[in-house]
Design an enzyme around this catalytic site. Structure first.
Site, PDB file in Angstrom:
ATOM      1  N   HIS A 129       0.799  -1.231   0.000  1.00 58.35           N
ATOM      2  CA  HIS A 129       0.000   0.000   0.000  1.00 58.35           C
ATOM      3  C   HIS A 129       0.829   1.277   0.000  1.00 58.35           C
ATOM      4  CE1 HIS A 129      -4.516   0.895   0.960  1.00 58.35           C
ATOM      5  NE2 HIS A 129      -4.097   1.467  -0.145  1.00 58.35           N
ATOM      6  N   ASP A 183     -10.114  -0.847   3.485  1.00 58.42           N
ATOM      7  CA  ASP A 183      -8.902  -1.277   4.193  1.00 58.42           C
ATOM      8  C   ASP A 183      -9.264  -1.551   5.654  1.00 58.42           C
ATOM      9  OD1 ASP A 183      -6.232  -1.487   5.169  1.00 58.42           O
ATOM     10  OD2 ASP A 183      -5.535   0.133   3.880  1.00 58.42           O
ATOM     11  N   HIS A 194      -7.057  -0.813   7.762  1.00 56.27           N
ATOM     12  CA  HIS A 194      -6.200   0.208   8.386  1.00 56.27           C
ATOM     13  C   HIS A 194      -6.342   1.561   7.692  1.00 56.27           C
ATOM     14  CE1 HIS A 194      -4.104  -3.765   8.353  1.00 56.27           C
ATOM     15  NE2 HIS A 194      -3.913  -3.506   9.630  1.00 56.27           N
ATOM     16  N   ASP A 208      -3.810   3.697   7.456  1.00 56.00           N
ATOM     17  CA  ASP A 208      -2.486   4.007   6.873  1.00 56.00           C
ATOM     18  C   ASP A 208      -2.177   5.497   6.945  1.00 56.00           C
ATOM     19  OD1 ASP A 208      -2.227   1.303   6.416  1.00 56.00           O
ATOM     20  OD2 ASP A 208      -2.817   1.414   4.307  1.00 56.00           O
ATOM     21  N   HIS A 223       4.101   1.090   4.274  1.00 58.54           N
ATOM     22  CA  HIS A 223       2.727   0.931   3.769  1.00 58.54           C
ATOM     23  C   HIS A 223       1.723   1.511   4.765  1.00 58.54           C
ATOM     24  CE1 HIS A 223       1.889  -3.356   5.659  1.00 58.54           C
ATOM     25  NE2 HIS A 223       2.421  -2.535   6.518  1.00 58.54           N
ATOM     26  N   ASP A 265      -7.357  -2.506  -0.454  1.00 55.49           N
ATOM     27  CA  ASP A 265      -6.346  -3.275   0.282  1.00 55.49           C
ATOM     28  C   ASP A 265      -6.971  -4.656   0.540  1.00 55.49           C
ATOM     29  OD1 ASP A 265      -4.870  -4.431   2.487  1.00 55.49           O
ATOM     30  OD2 ASP A 265      -4.204  -2.426   3.087  1.00 55.49           O
ATOM     31  N   ASP A 268      -6.649  -6.641   2.807  1.00 53.84           N
ATOM     32  CA  ASP A 268      -7.085  -6.896   4.189  1.00 53.84           C
ATOM     33  C   ASP A 268      -8.403  -6.212   4.545  1.00 53.84           C
ATOM     34  OD1 ASP A 268      -6.484  -4.250   5.182  1.00 53.84           O
ATOM     35  OD2 ASP A 268      -4.412  -4.840   5.563  1.00 53.84           O
ATOM     36  N   GLU A 316      -1.532  -4.987  -1.596  1.00 51.76           N
ATOM     37  CA  GLU A 316      -1.230  -5.853  -0.452  1.00 51.76           C
ATOM     38  C   GLU A 316      -1.419  -7.341  -0.726  1.00 51.76           C
ATOM     39  OE1 GLU A 316       0.209  -5.110   2.568  1.00 51.76           O
ATOM     40  OE2 GLU A 316       0.410  -2.994   2.053  1.00 51.76           O
TER      41      GLU A 316
HETATM   42  N1  LIG Z   1      -1.261  -1.180   4.214  1.00 52.95           N
HETATM   43  C1  LIG Z   1      -1.285  -1.886   5.320  1.00 52.95           C
HETATM   44  N2  LIG Z   1      -1.586  -3.141   5.328  1.00 52.95           N
HETATM   45  N3  LIG Z   1      -0.962  -1.249   6.433  1.00 52.95           N
HETATM   46  C2  LIG Z   1      -0.881  -1.864   7.722  1.00 52.95           C
HETATM   47  C3  LIG Z   1      -0.311  -0.924   8.713  1.00 52.95           C
HETATM   48  C4  LIG Z   1      -0.303  -1.526  10.080  1.00 52.95           C
HETATM   49  C5  LIG Z   1       0.177  -0.609  11.183  1.00 52.95           C
HETATM   50  N4  LIG Z   1      -0.708   0.498  11.378  1.00 52.95           N
HETATM   51  C6  LIG Z   1       1.597  -0.104  10.902  1.00 52.95           C
HETATM   52  O1  LIG Z   1       1.770   1.064  10.670  1.00 52.95           O
HETATM   53  O2  LIG Z   1       2.519  -0.876  10.893  1.00 52.95           O
HETATM   54 MN   LIG Z   2      -4.547  -2.772   5.488  1.00 48.41          MN
HETATM   55 MN   LIG Z   3      -3.563  -0.452   3.615  1.00 51.08          MN
END
Ligand SMILES: NC(=[NH2+])NCCC[C@H](N)C(=O)O
Ligand SMILES: [Mn+2]
Ligand SMILES: [Mn+2]
Length: 302
Positions: A92, A119, A121, A123, A136, A222, A224, A267
């Site tokens: 990402h 997503d 998250h 991000d 990411h 994403d 996830d 991702e």
């Molecule tokens: N694009 C993603 N899957 N991001 C996940 C980030 C997870 C967590 N907030 C981190 O900064 O490590």
């Molecule tokens: Mn994510």
């Molecule tokens: Mn993401």
């Protein structure tokens, strides 16, 4: 279709195989079957890396991600003049580049850019607040012009307006991101909101806003966002994600809206997938977004 096999934004290897897996799962063929003209531009690769550093010692692969951001900002800016760019990730972190290029395109056209962020998250870490150091986790903060990226990441032609972002599926938020979300006016539909109201009501509200403003609409998907039971091929699984039916409904509503102008698929980690099932699911979701439907006529909802 543009392949962006960046994997340095995650803590593990494998996302570099994402573009190949989307191709092997039949993305181009699925879209051609729907009547679209598909051009596969192959995979991009940065040719040089800038000398950049930052005081946060946790940060990994900063020069690599800055190089990808520069390359993607320029490439997606150009591609957005020719058609609907679909970026095949890659992790990402690539959204730093695509959002930068698309913001510049929107500014040229004097149209507002809206983003649907699907997503687990947000991000929304800055270079200062990331604890994992996985970049990411930062593209939204960069694209919205949060402080701390200056002099390291390429300057933004136009920062994305937080009020034009809608996040859906959110269920893993770090404290610094929570504070940023509380301070800004991003629309966040977490899993609780989806459970209480359903994706249709929530998405319809956002699509009406985009249509009323004659906006461009970018979709950032994403893997996830989806529940890990149906989409295991991702490094950051979080339980309780979107179901098969919720995800397809989102895609079908996006198609009916006729508003989507660009798409990122991010991702996917084929090394963690089970015989390509996550790649195939994403291809099916993109097909729904691009017009595949169960019946030939629009489904009546009332
Ligand atoms: N694009 C993603 N899957 N991001 C996940 C980030 C997870 C967590 N907030 C981190 O900064 O490590
Ligand atoms: Mn994510
Ligand atoms: Mn993401």
């Amino acid at each position: 279709m543009l392949g962006a096999p960046v994997q340095e934004g995650t803590g593990r290897l494998g996302c570099d195989m994402g573009p190949s897996a989307f191709r092997a799962a039949g993305l181009a063929g699925a879209l051609r079957e729907l009547g679209h003209v598909v051009v596969d531009r192959g995979n991009l690769a940065p040719t040089s890396q800038p000398e950049v550093r930052h005081g946060n010692a946790a940060i990994k692969s900063l020069p690599e991600i800055v190089a990808w951001t520069e390359l993607l900002a320029a490439t997606i800016y150009d591609a957005s003049a020719e058609g609907m760019p679909i970026t095949l990730g890659g992790d990402h972190s690539l959204a730093a580049g695509t959002l930068s290029g698309l913001s510049r395109r929107a500014a040229d056209l004097e149209r507002p850019l809206f983003v649907l962020w699907l997503d687990a998250h947000p991000d929304l870490h800055t270079l200062d607040s990331t604890e994992s150091g996985n970049l990411h986790g930062v593209p939204m903060a960069y694209a919205t012009g949060q402080p701390g990226f200056e002099g390291i990441f390429p300057p933004l032609a136009a920062p994305l307006d937080m009020a034009r972002i809608c996040m859906m599926g959110i269920r893993s938020v770090d404290p610094a991101e929570r504070a940023r979300l509380a301070a800004g006016d991003v629309t966040v539909h977490d899993m609780r909101a989806i459970d209480e109201h359903g994706v249709a009501v929530l998405l319809r509200g956002f699509l009406e806003k985009v249509a009323a403003a004659d906006g461009l609409l970018h979709v950032s998907l994403d893997v996830d966002f989806l529940d890990p039971d149906i989409a295991p091929g991702v490094g950051t699984t979080v339980p309780g994600g979107a179901t098969f039916r919720e995800a397809h409904l989102v895609m079908e509503m996006l198609h009916d809206s006729d508003l989507v102008t660009s798409l990122d698929l991010v991702e996917l980690n084929p090394f963690l997938d089970e015989r390509g099932r996550t790649a195939r699911l994403i291809v099916d979701l993109v097909a729904s977004l691009m017009g595949r439907r169960v019946l030939d006529r629009p489904t009546r909802s009332h």
